[in-house]
Write a protein that holds these residues in place. Structure first.
Motif, PDB file in Angstrom:
ATOM      1  N   VAL A  16      12.472   3.505   7.222  1.00  0.00           N
ATOM      2  CA  VAL A  16      13.321   2.318   7.076  1.00  0.00           C
ATOM      3  C   VAL A  16      12.596   1.241   6.286  1.00  0.00           C
ATOM      4  CG1 VAL A  16      14.573   0.515   8.322  1.00  0.00           C
ATOM      5  CG2 VAL A  16      14.458   2.838   9.250  1.00  0.00           C
ATOM      6  N   ARG A  17      11.341   1.002   6.665  1.00  0.00           N
ATOM      7  CA  ARG A  17      10.638  -0.134   6.063  1.00  0.00           C
ATOM      8  C   ARG A  17      10.319   0.108   4.593  1.00  0.00           C
ATOM      9  NH1 ARG A  17       5.488   1.756   9.233  1.00  0.00           N
ATOM     10  NH2 ARG A  17       4.128   2.362   7.502  1.00  0.00           N
ATOM     11  N   ALA A  18      10.268   1.387   4.176  1.00  0.00           N
ATOM     12  CA  ALA A  18       9.999   1.678   2.768  1.00  0.00           C
ATOM     13  C   ALA A  18      11.099   1.132   1.877  1.00  0.00           C
ATOM     14  CB  ALA A  18       9.836   3.180   2.554  1.00  0.00           C
ATOM     15  N   THR A  19      12.195   0.694   2.468  1.00  0.00           N
ATOM     16  CA  THR A  19      13.291   0.179   1.657  1.00  0.00           C
ATOM     17  C   THR A  19      13.550  -1.303   1.895  1.00  0.00           C
ATOM     18  OG1 THR A  19      14.908   0.708   3.361  1.00  0.00           O
ATOM     19  CG2 THR A  19      14.470   2.411   1.727  1.00  0.00           C
ATOM     20  N   ASN A  20      12.710  -1.972   2.694  1.00  0.00           N
ATOM     21  CA  ASN A  20      12.942  -3.415   2.881  1.00  0.00           C
ATOM     22  C   ASN A  20      11.636  -4.188   2.800  1.00  0.00           C
ATOM     23  OD1 ASN A  20      11.642  -3.706   5.460  1.00  0.00           O
ATOM     24  ND2 ASN A  20      13.424  -2.772   6.419  1.00  0.00           N
ATOM     25  N   ILE A 320      -8.289   0.549   6.046  1.00  0.00           N
ATOM     26  CA  ILE A 320      -7.765   1.840   6.511  1.00  0.00           C
ATOM     27  C   ILE A 320      -6.296   1.727   6.900  1.00  0.00           C
ATOM     28  CG2 ILE A 320      -8.011   3.639   8.268  1.00  0.00           C
ATOM     29  CD1 ILE A 320     -11.004   2.555   8.481  1.00  0.00           C
ATOM     30  N   GLU A 321      -5.968   0.632   7.617  1.00  0.00           N
ATOM     31  CA  GLU A 321      -4.594   0.437   8.077  1.00  0.00           C
ATOM     32  C   GLU A 321      -3.610   0.413   6.901  1.00  0.00           C
ATOM     33  OE1 GLU A 321      -4.091  -3.095  10.467  1.00  0.00           O
ATOM     34  OE2 GLU A 321      -1.938  -2.803  10.637  1.00  0.00           O
ATOM     35  N   GLU A 322      -4.046  -0.195   5.796  1.00  0.00           N
ATOM     36  CA  GLU A 322      -3.157  -0.307   4.634  1.00  0.00           C
ATOM     37  C   GLU A 322      -2.953   1.047   3.963  1.00  0.00           C
ATOM     38  OE1 GLU A 322      -1.649  -2.999   4.524  1.00  0.00           O
ATOM     39  OE2 GLU A 322      -3.045  -4.069   5.838  1.00  0.00           O
ATOM     40  N   VAL A 323      -4.042   1.834   3.867  1.00  0.00           N
ATOM     41  CA  VAL A 323      -3.934   3.157   3.259  1.00  0.00           C
ATOM     42  C   VAL A 323      -3.013   4.028   4.122  1.00  0.00           C
ATOM     43  CG1 VAL A 323      -5.206   5.227   2.557  1.00  0.00           C
ATOM     44  CG2 VAL A 323      -6.263   2.968   2.305  1.00  0.00           C
ATOM     45  N   HIS A 324      -3.221   3.928   5.410  1.00  0.00           N
ATOM     46  CA  HIS A 324      -2.419   4.683   6.359  1.00  0.00           C
ATOM     47  C   HIS A 324      -0.935   4.304   6.234  1.00  0.00           C
ATOM     48  CE1 HIS A 324      -1.166   6.297  10.245  1.00  0.00           C
ATOM     49  NE2 HIS A 324      -0.692   5.087  10.541  1.00  0.00           N
ATOM     50  N   HIS A 325      -0.662   3.013   6.196  1.00  0.00           N
ATOM     51  CA  HIS A 325       0.719   2.558   6.046  1.00  0.00           C
ATOM     52  C   HIS A 325       1.324   3.030   4.722  1.00  0.00           C
ATOM     53  CE1 HIS A 325       0.510  -0.945   9.147  1.00  0.00           C
ATOM     54  NE2 HIS A 325       0.993   0.151   9.684  1.00  0.00           N
ATOM     55  N   ALA A 326       0.535   2.941   3.659  1.00  0.00           N
ATOM     56  CA  ALA A 326       1.036   3.332   2.335  1.00  0.00           C
ATOM     57  C   ALA A 326       1.422   4.811   2.335  1.00  0.00           C
ATOM     58  CB  ALA A 326      -0.025   3.051   1.266  1.00  0.00           C
ATOM     59  N   LYS A 327       0.539   5.645   2.920  1.00  0.00           N
ATOM     60  CA  LYS A 327       0.815   7.086   2.946  1.00  0.00           C
ATOM     61  C   LYS A 327       2.057   7.393   3.778  1.00  0.00           C
ATOM     62  CE  LYS A 327      -3.272   9.068   3.879  1.00  0.00           C
ATOM     63  NZ  LYS A 327      -4.403   9.994   3.869  1.00  0.00           N
ATOM     64  N   GLU A 328       2.124   6.724   4.931  1.00  0.00           N
ATOM     65  CA  GLU A 328       3.282   6.906   5.818  1.00  0.00           C
ATOM     66  C   GLU A 328       4.600   6.614   5.102  1.00  0.00           C
ATOM     67  OE1 GLU A 328       2.501   5.731  10.477  1.00  0.00           O
ATOM     68  OE2 GLU A 328       3.244   4.233   9.111  1.00  0.00           O
ATOM     69  N   GLU A 329       4.540   5.599   4.241  1.00  0.00           N
ATOM     70  CA  GLU A 329       5.768   5.168   3.572  1.00  0.00           C
ATOM     71  C   GLU A 329       6.125   6.056   2.384  1.00  0.00           C
ATOM     72  OE1 GLU A 329       4.872   1.083   2.707  1.00  0.00           O
ATOM     73  OE2 GLU A 329       4.895   0.541   4.833  1.00  0.00           O
ATOM     74  N   GLY A 330       5.160   6.862   1.937  1.00  0.00           N
ATOM     75  CA  GLY A 330       5.473   7.797   0.864  1.00  0.00           C
ATOM     76  C   GLY A 330       4.768   7.554  -0.463  1.00  0.00           C
TER      77      GLY A 330
END
Ligand SMILES: Cc1cc2nc3c(=O)[nH]c(=O)nc-3n(C[C@H](O)[C@H](O)[C@H](O)COP(=O)(O)OP(=O)(O)OC[C@H]3O[C@@H](n4cnc5c(N)ncnc54)[C@H](O)[C@@H]3O)c2cc1C
Ligand SMILES: Cc1cc2nc3c(=O)[nH]c(=O)nc-3n(C[C@H](O)[C@H](O)[C@H](O)COP(=O)(O)OP(=O)(O)OC[C@H]3O[C@@H](n4cnc5c(N)ncnc54)[C@H](O)[C@@H]3O)c2cc1C
Ligand code: SF4
Ligand code: SF4
Ligand code: FES
Lengths: 461, 300
Positions: A16-20, A320-330
């Motif tokens: 969801v968040r990858a689009t907002n 690390i948190e940012e890399v993790h979030h980025a990967k999660e989002e695609g």
């Protein structure tokens, strides 16, 4: 409850968040915050504090959460930090306060950052503001730049009773907090603006649209406008490019431009006038926090996004948190890859990037393994947009227009670490302008130290 | 328009169809600005940052004069401003002052200078011509436009330039032809000699002037107007290829040696947001009902 584990924090679903552009992390509610706060064992000799660049009384503010006195918790935080809601969100806690937490030896460290954010958010929602100075001394101090360093220095000086004016080049105060770090990590209206209002409530004036070195100079401020000391917190905003062929093609942007259009100028919001070229297939070159922010922004604007980085995942400088979030989002990581040339079509637009694969060799002077090109490994990445995120350096506008202000070979202003004093009498500096691109909390720490330095200097004058 | 906007329009004049002049109250800018520099204005909360060259200034009164052509969303909205309305933001002076300002008197007195002004580019030429006259130097100036209606600032220019030559593409006023034909006429037929040309106007005009002056062996300075965002060196949107180097127009310019500028690249780059215009046109269309500058809901 397992005391070895931290209370998990709720987040927006990655799909969801990858689009907002709404905030990724929801933060703790009262119940969760209390539970997490109770994991802190109130060390007599708290190691966590030694990891915080501004030495926040961490057990102190956490204890008040347990005691259910969030207002007291906030007043403790405000003694040390003018921007707790910001730091709670963007500090690299894992390598600072939380890394030293005693709980971390056998389990998860206490989530100091999330608790700090909780207290600050609660105070904002309950309209609690920091305590005002008791007496004003009427002495004028100028602060250049309304980023974390400038805001902190100004806030601290105001608390000591000084008459402080911040001069900011852009049309909004906040520095990187408003133009660089995106909305989904740091909400602008709700969080940044509110913290700036807190600084203003201490009596600090902010004059926007004033470019020091152009609109006026440090000499004029001191000689004609009656400022008795000046703090320079002008950051490190000058973008670097690679110098490879094709870099001036249409569709190649610096991360600063891409992020500024989207964050400061709010291009993602259709009711604002400034356009952005979102791109369909975007490569972000670089591996720091800035690269992650640019990549996740492009993703939200609808693109397929690659991060192109010449070393491997372990060397990524981003949190690390940012890399993790980025990967999660695609976001797709293209590691051990280096661009050689940007390919341009007949209309002058980016059509792709010629890249080469890398492998890691012996450690270099910085201790990191040096990437070397693999033979015959060239390939072409088809793209329509490239975002260069290769770091930034201090803008020479101020140093080149202020006589007697010494800089080093990286154009950073030379300033004493303890007091912020520069080579010019009465002129102090701190934050990215001195250290080169670093972190919010280090910039704040420098602003605090300089406020003390300025106070000492003015009292001894 | 919100009440706390401080950069008030003190005077408004229509110079030609869709070209306007405004004096704007901005004491800090007025105090330290010079010919060749520019400002960035922003109308309101949601507006774009629009770069505009400084056309004149009054240090005593604290005003800065801008001249703009209403060509797109923002500039068309700006055209609706009247005396008493105010801009939210007005930043400057930005960029470097014109090379002339810091040239030694010795050097200046030896030079015969020709200014070439194209269309709305006449505005940035004007303060330079005025500055030259006020410092005791006589210069010539060509003002060129498509037709008579688009010739601006003629009277003011005549006050300060020794000779003003008007040229229009369609011959509706003055010499018939583009500015290059006018330059050739002056040099070849009227026995004029120039050591320096300063050409400011549309990119395409500056490009062709530079091709001609290179042939004629006359050093030429141009003022570039690429897409900009911050105007302080922070974004790199304004980068240009000058000789073998990449320069940022907002801090290294906006004036450059025209013979070193890669105009083809600059022209391509200035087209970059054309395709993005749909979005703006939409807001413009809604403008009548939705985005009128006096509309209160617009200030959110
Ligand atoms: C995209 C991005 C993401 C980041 N993410 C993180 C993160 O997650 N965590 C973290 O800790 N750090 C992060 N950082 C780094 C952090 O934001 C900076 O280290 C910090 O903001 C530096 O603060 P500062 O006050 O020194 O400078 P800045 O924040 O750069 O502020 C400087 C201010 O001075 C103004 N200024 C400059 N020149 C002049 C002038 N001549 N006259 C007047 N004003 C002037 C600028 O406009 C600006 O507002 C990130 C940086 C970026 C770009
Ligand atoms: C340093 C500098 C000085 C300038 N000085 C002046 C001036 O004194 N008077 C003046 O009228 N204009 C000047 N300009 C150009 C002015 O900034 C643009 O006309 C304005 O931004 C257009 O905004 P808009 O929203 O009305 O048009 P948009 O809707 O953004 O665009 C309308 C049309 O104008 C074109 N355009 C957009 N930006 C520019 C640009 N920077 N240069 C040329 N064409 C552009 C677009 O491609 C489009 O075709 C200057 C630009 C710079 C960079
Ligand atoms: S300011 Fe940063 S380092 Fe200090 S306690 Fe808060 S999160 Fe930790
Ligand atoms: S080290 Fe950890 S447990 Fe100890 S006081 Fe700090 S946060 Fe609490
Ligand atoms: S306009 Fe941003 S660097 Fe020039």
């Amino acid at each position: 409850m397992d005391v070895l584990k931290k209370v998990p924090v709720r987040e927006q679903d990655p799909k969801v968040r990858a689009t907002n552009f709404e905030e990724v992390c929801y933060g703790y509610n009262m119940e969760e915050a209390k539970e997490e706060a109770s994991r802190c064992i109130q060390c007599k000799n708290p190691k966590c504090v030694t990891g915080c660049p501004v030495s926040i009384d961490i057990p102190g503010f956490i204890k008040e959460i347990v005691n259910n006195d969030i207002e007291a918790s906030f007043q403790i935080l405000s003694k040390y930090s003018s921007l707790p809601a910001v730091c709670g969100r963007v500090c690299p806690q894992e390598s600072q306060c939380e890394q030293r937490c005693i709980r971390g030896i056998k389990g998860d460290p206490v989530s100091v950052g999330k608790l700090e954010r909780f207290t600050a958010d609660w105070a904002r929602e309950h309209k609690i503001t920091p305590q005002k100075p008791k007496e004003l001394n009427g002495i004028k101090v100028a602060v250049i730049g309304a980023g974390p360093a400038g805001l902190t220095c100004a806030g601290d000086l105001a608390k000591m009773g000084y008459d402080v004016t911040i001069f900011e080049a852009l049309h909004e105060p906040g520095g990187v907090l408003v133009y660089g770090i995106p909305e989904f990590r740091l909400p602008k209206e709700a969080v940044v603006k509110a913290e700036i209002e807190n600084v203003k409530s201490l009596g600090v004036k902010i004059e926007t649209n004033v470019v020091i070195g152009k609109s006026t100079t440090i000499d004029e401020l001191m000689d004609e406008e009656g400022f008795e000391a000046v703090f320079i917190g002008s950051g490190a905003g000058l973008p670097k490019f690679m110098g490879i062929p094709g870099e001036n093609a249409n569709g190649v942007f610096s991360a600063n431009e891409y992020l500024t259009r989207n964050n400061l100028m709010k291009a993602f919001d259709k009711s604002y006038d400034t356009p952005i070229i979102a791109g369909k297939k975007v490569a972000v070159v670089g591996g720091g926090n800035v690269a992650m922010d640019a990549a996740r922004t492009a993703l939200r604007l609808g693109a397929t996004v690659y991060i192109v980085y010449r070393r491997s995942e372990t060397e990524l400088p981003a949190r690390i948190e940012e890399v993790h979030h980025a990967k999660e989002e695609g976001v797709i990581l293209k590691l051990l890859t280096n661009p050689k040339e940007i390919l341009v079509n007949e209309n002058g637009w980016v059509s792709g990037m010629r890249c080469v694969e890398m492998e890691l060799g012996e450690p270099d002077l910085s201790g990191r393994r040096k990437p070397i090109e693999k033979e015959d490994s060239e390939f072409i990445l088809e793209l329509d947009t490239v975002i260069m995120s290769l770091g930034t350096s201090p803008n020479p506008l101020i140093s080149s227009t202020t006589k007697g202000l010494d800089t080093n070979k990286y154009r950073c202003i030379i300033a004493d670490e303890e007091t912020g004093l520069t080579s010019r009498e009465g002129v102090f500096a701190g934050g990215d302008a001195v250290t080169g691109a670093a972190t919010v909390i280090l910039a704040m720490g420098a602003g605090k130290a300089a406020a003390v330095g300025i106070d000492k200097y003015l009292k001894s004058k | 328009m919100a009440e706390n906007y401080i950069y008030t329009v003190m005077k408004k004049e229509s110079l030609a169809n869709s070209i306007y002049l405004m004096d704007v109250k901005a004491p800090r800018v007025a105090k330290n600005c010079y010919p060749g520099q520019f400002v960035i204005v922003k109308m309101d909360e949601k507006g774009e940052r629009i770069p505009l060259t400084i056309c004149d200034y009054d240090r005593e009164v604290g005003t800065v004069t801008i001249v703009f052509q209403a060509i797109g969303t923002s500039t068309k909205l700006m055209a609706q401003y009247e005396v008493g309305d105010a801009f939210r933001d007005f930043t400057g002076p930005l960029g470097c002052k014109s090379e002339l300002i810091d040239m030694s008197m010795d050097e200046l007195s030896k030079k015969k200078i020709l200014f070439v002004a194209g269309g709305v580019g006449t505005a940035p030429v004007y303060p330079q011509v005025k500055w030259m006259k006020e410092n005791g130097y006589n210069v010539d100036c060509i003002i060129g436009a498509r037709n008579k209606e688009l010739i601006i600032l003629e009277d003011r220019m005549k006050e300060y330039a020794e000779n003003v030559y008007i040229t229009t593409d369609d011959g509706s006023y003055g010499f018939k032809g583009n500015v290059n034909e006018c330059i050739k006429d002056l040099v070849h037929n009227q026995g004029k000699h120039y050591d320096l040309v300063i050409a400011i106007g549309p990119m395409i005009m500056m490009k062709f002037v530079c091709i001609l002056t290179k042939e004629l062996g006359i050093k030429t300075i141009v003022s570039m107007n690429p897409v900009m965002v911050d105007g302080t060196g922070m974004c790199g949107a304004c980068r240009l290829s000058i000789g073998n180097e990449v320069k940022f127009a907002c801090v290294d310019g906006p004036e450059f040696d025209g013979h070193l500028v890669n105009f083809d690249e600059a022209m391509k780059r200035s087209q970059m947001y054309k395709s993005e215009e749909g979005k703006k046109v939409l807001r413009e269309k809604e403008g009548a009902t939705h985005h009128h500058i006096l509309c209160e809901c617009h200030e959110k």
